[in-house]
Design a protein around this motif. Sequence first.
Motif, PDB file in Angstrom:
ATOM      1  N   GLY A  51     -23.718 -12.092 -34.664  1.00 51.94           N
ATOM      2  CA  GLY A  51     -22.381 -12.633 -34.443  1.00 51.94           C
ATOM      3  C   GLY A  51     -22.223 -13.231 -33.056  1.00 51.94           C
ATOM      4  N   TYR A  52     -20.987 -13.669 -32.789  1.00 51.71           N
ATOM      5  CA  TYR A  52     -20.675 -14.298 -31.501  1.00 51.71           C
ATOM      6  C   TYR A  52     -19.373 -13.713 -30.980  1.00 51.71           C
ATOM      7  CZ  TYR A  52     -18.656 -17.825 -28.416  1.00 51.71           C
ATOM      8  OH  TYR A  52     -18.053 -18.458 -27.361  1.00 51.71           O
ATOM      9  N   PRO A  53     -19.349 -13.058 -29.789  1.00 54.80           N
ATOM     10  CA  PRO A  53     -20.534 -12.725 -28.984  1.00 54.80           C
ATOM     11  C   PRO A  53     -21.388 -11.679 -29.688  1.00 54.80           C
ATOM     12  CG  PRO A  53     -18.598 -11.617 -28.112  1.00 54.80           C
ATOM     13  CD  PRO A  53     -18.101 -12.535 -29.195  1.00 54.80           C
ATOM     14  N   ARG A  54     -22.619 -11.557 -29.208  1.00 53.10           N
ATOM     15  CA  ARG A  54     -23.557 -10.661 -29.863  1.00 53.10           C
ATOM     16  C   ARG A  54     -23.002  -9.245 -29.987  1.00 53.10           C
ATOM     17  NH1 ARG A  54     -29.542 -10.988 -27.472  1.00 53.10           N
ATOM     18  NH2 ARG A  54     -28.510 -11.809 -25.641  1.00 53.10           N
ATOM     19  N   ARG A  55     -23.178  -8.646 -31.133  1.00 57.87           N
ATOM     20  CA  ARG A  55     -22.806  -7.246 -31.421  1.00 57.87           C
ATOM     21  C   ARG A  55     -21.326  -6.979 -31.197  1.00 57.87           C
ATOM     22  NH1 ARG A  55     -26.058  -4.076 -27.586  1.00 57.87           N
ATOM     23  NH2 ARG A  55     -25.096  -2.276 -28.562  1.00 57.87           N
ATOM     24  N   TYR A  56     -20.483  -7.978 -31.472  1.00 57.87           N
ATOM     25  CA  TYR A  56     -19.057  -7.728 -31.253  1.00 57.87           C
ATOM     26  C   TYR A  56     -18.510  -6.664 -32.206  1.00 57.87           C
ATOM     27  CZ  TYR A  56     -17.858 -10.529 -35.393  1.00 57.87           C
ATOM     28  OH  TYR A  56     -17.750 -10.997 -36.669  1.00 57.87           O
ATOM     29  N   GLU A  57     -19.193  -6.466 -33.339  1.00 60.10           N
ATOM     30  CA  GLU A  57     -18.698  -5.468 -34.296  1.00 60.10           C
ATOM     31  C   GLU A  57     -19.025  -4.034 -33.887  1.00 60.10           C
ATOM     32  OE1 GLU A  57     -20.816  -7.788 -37.080  1.00 60.10           O
ATOM     33  OE2 GLU A  57     -19.208  -7.590 -38.538  1.00 60.10           O
ATOM     34  N   ASP A  58     -19.864  -3.870 -32.870  1.00 59.82           N
ATOM     35  CA  ASP A  58     -20.223  -2.532 -32.416  1.00 59.82           C
ATOM     36  C   ASP A  58     -19.081  -1.996 -31.561  1.00 59.82           C
ATOM     37  OD1 ASP A  58     -21.241  -0.266 -31.370  1.00 59.82           O
ATOM     38  OD2 ASP A  58     -23.032  -1.184 -30.478  1.00 59.82           O
ATOM     39  N   PRO A  92     -15.691  -3.119 -16.920  1.00 58.40           N
ATOM     40  CA  PRO A  92     -17.097  -3.358 -17.245  1.00 58.40           C
ATOM     41  C   PRO A  92     -17.313  -3.582 -18.729  1.00 58.40           C
ATOM     42  CG  PRO A  92     -16.717  -1.014 -17.052  1.00 58.40           C
ATOM     43  CD  PRO A  92     -15.366  -1.687 -16.948  1.00 58.40           C
ATOM     44  N   LEU A  93     -16.265  -3.454 -19.517  1.00 57.60           N
ATOM     45  CA  LEU A  93     -16.441  -3.425 -20.955  1.00 57.60           C
ATOM     46  C   LEU A  93     -16.200  -4.803 -21.552  1.00 57.60           C
ATOM     47  CD1 LEU A  93     -14.573  -0.098 -21.050  1.00 57.60           C
ATOM     48  CD2 LEU A  93     -16.952  -0.362 -21.711  1.00 57.60           C
ATOM     49  N   LEU A  94     -16.900  -5.754 -21.003  1.00 60.13           N
ATOM     50  CA  LEU A  94     -16.729  -7.136 -21.431  1.00 60.13           C
ATOM     51  C   LEU A  94     -18.065  -7.693 -21.893  1.00 60.13           C
ATOM     52  CD1 LEU A  94     -14.715  -8.325 -18.327  1.00 60.13           C
ATOM     53  CD2 LEU A  94     -13.784  -8.013 -20.610  1.00 60.13           C
ATOM     54  N   PRO A  95     -18.043  -8.583 -22.864  1.00 59.10           N
ATOM     55  CA  PRO A  95     -19.283  -9.283 -23.175  1.00 59.10           C
ATOM     56  C   PRO A  95     -19.674 -10.138 -21.974  1.00 59.10           C
ATOM     57  CG  PRO A  95     -17.541  -9.762 -24.791  1.00 59.10           C
ATOM     58  CD  PRO A  95     -16.902  -9.063 -23.640  1.00 59.10           C
ATOM     59  N   ASN A  96     -20.962 -10.263 -21.706  1.00 57.70           N
ATOM     60  CA  ASN A  96     -21.377 -11.150 -20.616  1.00 57.70           C
ATOM     61  C   ASN A  96     -21.894 -12.464 -21.194  1.00 57.70           C
ATOM     62  OD1 ASN A  96     -24.110 -10.825 -21.298  1.00 57.70           O
ATOM     63  ND2 ASN A  96     -24.170  -8.884 -20.145  1.00 57.70           N
ATOM     64  N   ILE A  97     -22.284 -13.360 -20.300  1.00 59.83           N
ATOM     65  CA  ILE A  97     -22.638 -14.713 -20.753  1.00 59.83           C
ATOM     66  C   ILE A  97     -23.845 -14.682 -21.688  1.00 59.83           C
ATOM     67  CG2 ILE A  97     -24.116 -15.270 -18.781  1.00 59.83           C
ATOM     68  CD1 ILE A  97     -21.673 -17.652 -20.574  1.00 59.83           C
ATOM     69  N   ARG A  98     -24.703 -13.663 -21.541  1.00 59.05           N
ATOM     70  CA  ARG A  98     -25.852 -13.577 -22.452  1.00 59.05           C
ATOM     71  C   ARG A  98     -25.393 -13.208 -23.861  1.00 59.05           C
ATOM     72  NH1 ARG A  98     -30.735 -10.862 -19.044  1.00 59.05           N
ATOM     73  NH2 ARG A  98     -30.925 -12.601 -17.599  1.00 59.05           N
ATOM     74  N   ASP A  99     -24.294 -12.439 -23.942  1.00 51.28           N
ATOM     75  CA  ASP A  99     -23.778 -12.099 -25.265  1.00 51.28           C
ATOM     76  C   ASP A  99     -23.193 -13.340 -25.937  1.00 51.28           C
ATOM     77  OD1 ASP A  99     -24.367  -9.342 -25.085  1.00 51.28           O
ATOM     78  OD2 ASP A  99     -22.620  -9.077 -23.798  1.00 51.28           O
ATOM     79  N   TYR A 100     -22.516 -14.174 -25.132  1.00 54.85           N
ATOM     80  CA  TYR A 100     -21.950 -15.405 -25.706  1.00 54.85           C
ATOM     81  C   TYR A 100     -23.037 -16.465 -25.880  1.00 54.85           C
ATOM     82  CZ  TYR A 100     -17.246 -13.674 -24.670  1.00 54.85           C
ATOM     83  OH  TYR A 100     -16.098 -12.946 -24.634  1.00 54.85           O
ATOM     84  N   TYR A 101     -23.999 -16.471 -25.053  1.00 57.90           N
ATOM     85  CA  TYR A 101     -25.100 -17.411 -24.808  1.00 57.90           C
ATOM     86  C   TYR A 101     -24.620 -18.564 -23.938  1.00 57.90           C
ATOM     87  CZ  TYR A 101     -23.756 -20.787 -28.499  1.00 57.90           C
ATOM     88  OH  TYR A 101     -23.090 -21.714 -29.266  1.00 57.90           O
ATOM     89  N   GLU A 102     -25.470 -18.865 -22.955  1.00 58.24           N
ATOM     90  CA  GLU A 102     -25.109 -19.898 -21.985  1.00 58.24           C
ATOM     91  C   GLU A 102     -25.330 -21.274 -22.608  1.00 58.24           C
ATOM     92  OE1 GLU A 102     -26.650 -19.079 -18.170  1.00 58.24           O
ATOM     93  OE2 GLU A 102     -26.034 -21.015 -17.320  1.00 58.24           O
ATOM     94  N   PRO A 103     -24.313 -22.111 -22.644  1.00 59.10           N
ATOM     95  CA  PRO A 103     -24.474 -23.421 -23.293  1.00 59.10           C
ATOM     96  C   PRO A 103     -25.327 -24.355 -22.441  1.00 59.10           C
ATOM     97  CG  PRO A 103     -22.326 -23.270 -22.266  1.00 59.10           C
ATOM     98  CD  PRO A 103     -22.983 -21.952 -22.052  1.00 59.10           C
ATOM     99  N   TRP A 104     -26.091 -25.191 -23.112  1.00 59.43           N
ATOM    100  CA  TRP A 104     -26.932 -26.121 -22.353  1.00 59.43           C
ATOM    101  C   TRP A 104     -26.932 -27.488 -23.004  1.00 59.43           C
ATOM    102  CZ3 TRP A 104     -29.158 -22.588 -25.751  1.00 59.43           C
ATOM    103  CH2 TRP A 104     -29.979 -23.129 -26.750  1.00 59.43           C
ATOM    104  N   THR A 105     -27.390 -28.443 -22.207  1.00 59.09           N
ATOM    105  CA  THR A 105     -27.658 -29.768 -22.745  1.00 59.09           C
ATOM    106  C   THR A 105     -29.111 -30.080 -22.407  1.00 59.09           C
ATOM    107  OG1 THR A 105     -26.992 -32.081 -22.785  1.00 59.09           O
ATOM    108  CG2 THR A 105     -26.864 -30.958 -20.651  1.00 59.09           C
ATOM    109  N   TYR A 106     -29.573 -31.253 -22.755  1.00 55.39           N
ATOM    110  CA  TYR A 106     -30.963 -31.591 -22.473  1.00 55.39           C
ATOM    111  C   TYR A 106     -31.028 -32.663 -21.403  1.00 55.39           C
ATOM    112  CZ  TYR A 106     -32.182 -28.810 -26.500  1.00 55.39           C
ATOM    113  OH  TYR A 106     -32.332 -27.766 -27.368  1.00 55.39           O
ATOM    114  N   ASP A 107     -32.052 -32.592 -20.620  1.00 57.39           N
ATOM    115  CA  ASP A 107     -32.255 -33.515 -19.508  1.00 57.39           C
ATOM    116  C   ASP A 107     -32.920 -34.787 -20.046  1.00 57.39           C
ATOM    117  OD1 ASP A 107     -32.208 -34.323 -16.981  1.00 57.39           O
ATOM    118  OD2 ASP A 107     -33.489 -32.719 -16.168  1.00 57.39           O
TER     119      ASP A 107
END
Length: 440
Positions: A51-58, A92-107
């Motif tokens: 899911g998004y963010p990761r493991r939000y159902e936990d 401290p009980l927040l999803p971090n950017i790795r849970d959401y995944y950091e958005p990227w574009t291509y060079d």
Amino acid sequence: MRVMAQICMVMNLDKCIGCHTCSVTCKQTWTSRPGVEYVWFNNVETRPGQGYPRRYEDQERWRGGWKLTARGRLVPKAGGRMRRLASIFANPLLPNIRDYYEPWTYDYNALFDTPAGDDFPVAAPRSLISGERMDNITWSANWDDNLGGMPQHEGDDVVLQRIQDKVRMELEQTFMFYLPRICEHCINPSCVASCPSGALYKRVEDGIVLVDQDRCRGWRMCVTGCPYKKMYFNHRTGKAEKCTFCFPRIEVGQPTVCSETCVGRLRYIGVLLYDADRAPAAAATPREQDLYPAQLDLFLNPHDPDVRRAAEAAGIPHDWIQAARRSPVYDLIATYGVALPLHPEYRTLPMVWYVPPLSPVVEAITASGHDGEDYRNLFGAIDTLRIPVSYLAELFTAGDPAPVELALRRLAAMRSHRRRINLGEPVDPEIAASVGFDVE
Ligand code: SF4
Ligand code: SF4
């Protein structure tokens, strides 16, 4: 009885193809700004998956889960006063950017600017937030597509052996489907309850949950408090943001952007009338498996003249009462019982409901050569559906398989019935009788 109107969405999961058009058009409309690069008010996640963010159902991960007080309030299980105070200053009980995944574009410039050499030039991924190169991406949306769920959970060696023995059979037993998600605009929104600044509110006229940007102080308790993790923090403005159910469009009679652009045409928007006096008891229903029927019991039949009179007396505008009568959501949810809530055990009384996917009947296909379109296959073989009923029940009915089975049987009956009509065959009354309603 206190009649209130609530905007609602029903999504038919059989029709979602995972194209992400809804996510992209929503992003272009609402979150294509600095500070919310990582935010998807509408996301489409793979099931089974994290899911998004990761493991939000936990829910144990966020404050150790939830408990009901004697007065029916939903509070963090491990949340003593000191812990709540401490978490205001350092939550401290927040999803971090790795849970959401950091958005990227291509060079992409690298494809043209790189000097000639022995290797092909590569358009390296670059973070949309920091601008840095991201050479070690470990997670992103729908990466669990490749992990198609197996209905039988056995030891790896057993599964490997079976795959070697019956590769075709095993492949037919893997399953996955897509689950599009937006904010649930809950009747009992825990984001509103958890905001220390009173910045979150539920609009009385249509039930849409919004953030008052002037009052938000950026505590982010709402991010922790929302069990669906549909509150987001804008790291530029320091304020919370969320799905608005496209209220500026709703107010002028237009659908949400995600609904209007959905390629599968699977989103039904409508108005539900419900009895607000019954809501606290419904949220506090002791047994989790009773939460789905308790929530169903909230909704009032908009075709009933008494309900219409009560709605008029409560000051609900005539066009909203008419919308409740015309929209299909009441019938999908209450009359036919084919739409189910997502995780009713979170007790927030969510208002985005789902028609579960009617997967093919695996054994019927392999053994008899018939396809899963014939309702008789499903009637005799509910255990052999590609997507296990138990998995769907975990998502939609707090583990109770009976409402999921009934919804799937009715969907199969309706499909068979429509196919007969399309093929010019006589209507089979057995189909309608077998699922307990009139398939007209
Ligand atoms: Fe609030 Fe979360 Fe419910 Fe949306 S889904 S209304 S953000 S508790
Ligand atoms: Fe599914 Fe519609 Fe979104 Fe495409 S646009 S992913 S079909 S919900």
